[in-house]
Motif scaffolding. Structure first.
Motif, PDB file in Angstrom:
ATOM      1  N   GLU A 146      12.925   2.826  14.323  1.00  0.00           N
ATOM      2  CA  GLU A 146      11.673   2.113  14.563  1.00  0.00           C
ATOM      3  C   GLU A 146      11.077   2.685  15.840  1.00  0.00           C
ATOM      4  N   GLU A 175       3.094  -2.456  15.543  1.00  0.00           N
ATOM      5  CA  GLU A 175       4.001  -2.188  14.434  1.00  0.00           C
ATOM      6  C   GLU A 175       4.574  -0.785  14.612  1.00  0.00           C
ATOM      7  N   VAL A 189       6.264   2.911  13.831  1.00  0.00           N
ATOM      8  CA  VAL A 189       6.368   3.904  12.756  1.00  0.00           C
ATOM      9  C   VAL A 189       7.839   3.925  12.366  1.00  0.00           C
ATOM     10  N   GLY A 201      11.281  -0.584   3.921  1.00  0.00           N
ATOM     11  CA  GLY A 201      10.459  -1.756   3.669  1.00  0.00           C
ATOM     12  C   GLY A 201      10.179  -2.051   2.208  1.00  0.00           C
ATOM     13  N   ASP A 225       8.053  -0.717  -0.003  1.00  0.00           N
ATOM     14  CA  ASP A 225       6.717  -0.477  -0.563  1.00  0.00           C
ATOM     15  C   ASP A 225       6.398   1.012  -0.494  1.00  0.00           C
ATOM     16  N   GLU A 272       3.854   2.591  -1.168  1.00  0.00           N
ATOM     17  CA  GLU A 272       2.509   2.896  -0.685  1.00  0.00           C
ATOM     18  C   GLU A 272       2.443   3.013   0.837  1.00  0.00           C
ATOM     19  N   THR A 273       3.461   2.520   1.541  1.00  0.00           N
ATOM     20  CA  THR A 273       3.462   2.643   3.005  1.00  0.00           C
ATOM     21  C   THR A 273       4.036   3.978   3.474  1.00  0.00           C
ATOM     22  N   ILE A 274       4.647   4.728   2.584  1.00  0.00           N
ATOM     23  CA  ILE A 274       5.234   6.019   2.952  1.00  0.00           C
ATOM     24  C   ILE A 274       4.119   7.047   3.071  1.00  0.00           C
ATOM     25  N   THR A 275       4.077   7.755   4.199  1.00  0.00           N
ATOM     26  CA  THR A 275       3.007   8.733   4.407  1.00  0.00           C
ATOM     27  C   THR A 275       3.491  10.169   4.515  1.00  0.00           C
ATOM     28  N   THR A 278       6.656   6.146   7.686  1.00  0.00           N
ATOM     29  CA  THR A 278       5.509   5.280   7.384  1.00  0.00           C
ATOM     30  C   THR A 278       4.302   5.627   8.251  1.00  0.00           C
ATOM     31  N   GLY A 279       4.367   6.754   8.943  1.00  0.00           N
ATOM     32  CA  GLY A 279       3.237   7.149   9.780  1.00  0.00           C
ATOM     33  C   GLY A 279       3.490   8.483  10.445  1.00  0.00           C
TER      34      GLY A 279
END
Length: 195
Positions: A16, A27, A29, A73, A75, A77-80, A172-173
């Motif tokens: 995190e 929040e 990454v 997490g 989801d 869709e949160t993976i970038t 996630t970012g």
């Protein structure tokens, strides 16, 4: 799973990242890796056709991709961004690690649903306890500069001489304080995996 794929262990790590010396993010990454330590069926000998192992690894790739998404997490869709890699034990060859290109790369694409960019990768032959830097890029556009990154993977007892450590990495970012311009993730428009 195929008789060719004998897994000794699977390990997941999630970081995190709240800051790297700049403003603290509300929040973090999330950067995660998952590795599987697998017996190398070709260790110690040259085998001309190693594609059966590549094919046999596909279910493992999908299992690992799904487990890593859950660890980050749940989801997709949160993976970038993403990347993959392999460390081949000393009795193997780098081509044995290349069997992960299809099994690992396509598994992440399938598990994420939409992922257009090439999956960056690295591989090497190494001793037990070797570490590997896996490059990361944005999953939909390789030119998104904020997502050029890497994550180190490895385990203290792996790979043994007759093993391969296969790894997947997702985030996630991008970098927490990216500020060097270039293509921004929100400006991806060509849907060609590059821009």
């Amino acid at each position: 799973m195929s008789e060719l794929v004998k897994v000794r262990k699977i390990s997941t790590q999630v970081e995190e990242v709240y800051h790297e010396g700049g403003p603290v993010r509300a929040e973090p990454v999330l950067k995660g890796s998952i590795v599987a330590v697998v017996e190398n069926p070709y260790a110690g000998r040259y085998v001309e056709d190693i594609t059966p192992f590549m094919e046999a690894l596909k279910p493992l790739g999908l299992k690992l991709a799904k487990q890593l998404i859950e660890a980050l997490g749940g989801d997709a869709e949160t993976i970038t961004s993403y990347g993959k890699g392999a460390i081949v034990g000393e009795d193997g060859e780098s081509e044995h690690g290349a069997t992960w290109h299809v099994a690992g790369g396509y598994a992440m694409r399938e598990a994420l649903g939409k992922a257009l960019a090439i999956v960056p990768s690295s591989k090497k032959v190494g001793h037990m306890g070797s570490r590997l830097e896996i490059p990361l890029t944005h999953k939909d556009a390789s030119y998104v500069r904020s997502h050029f990154d890497a994550m180190e993977v490895g385990l203290g007892d792996s790979p043994r001489r007759g093993e391969i450590l296969f790894a997947l990495v997702m985030t996630t970012g991008g970098r927490p304080h990216a500020r060097l311009g270039g293509l921004a993730a929100e400006d991806i428009s060509q849907n060609d995996g590059l821009r």
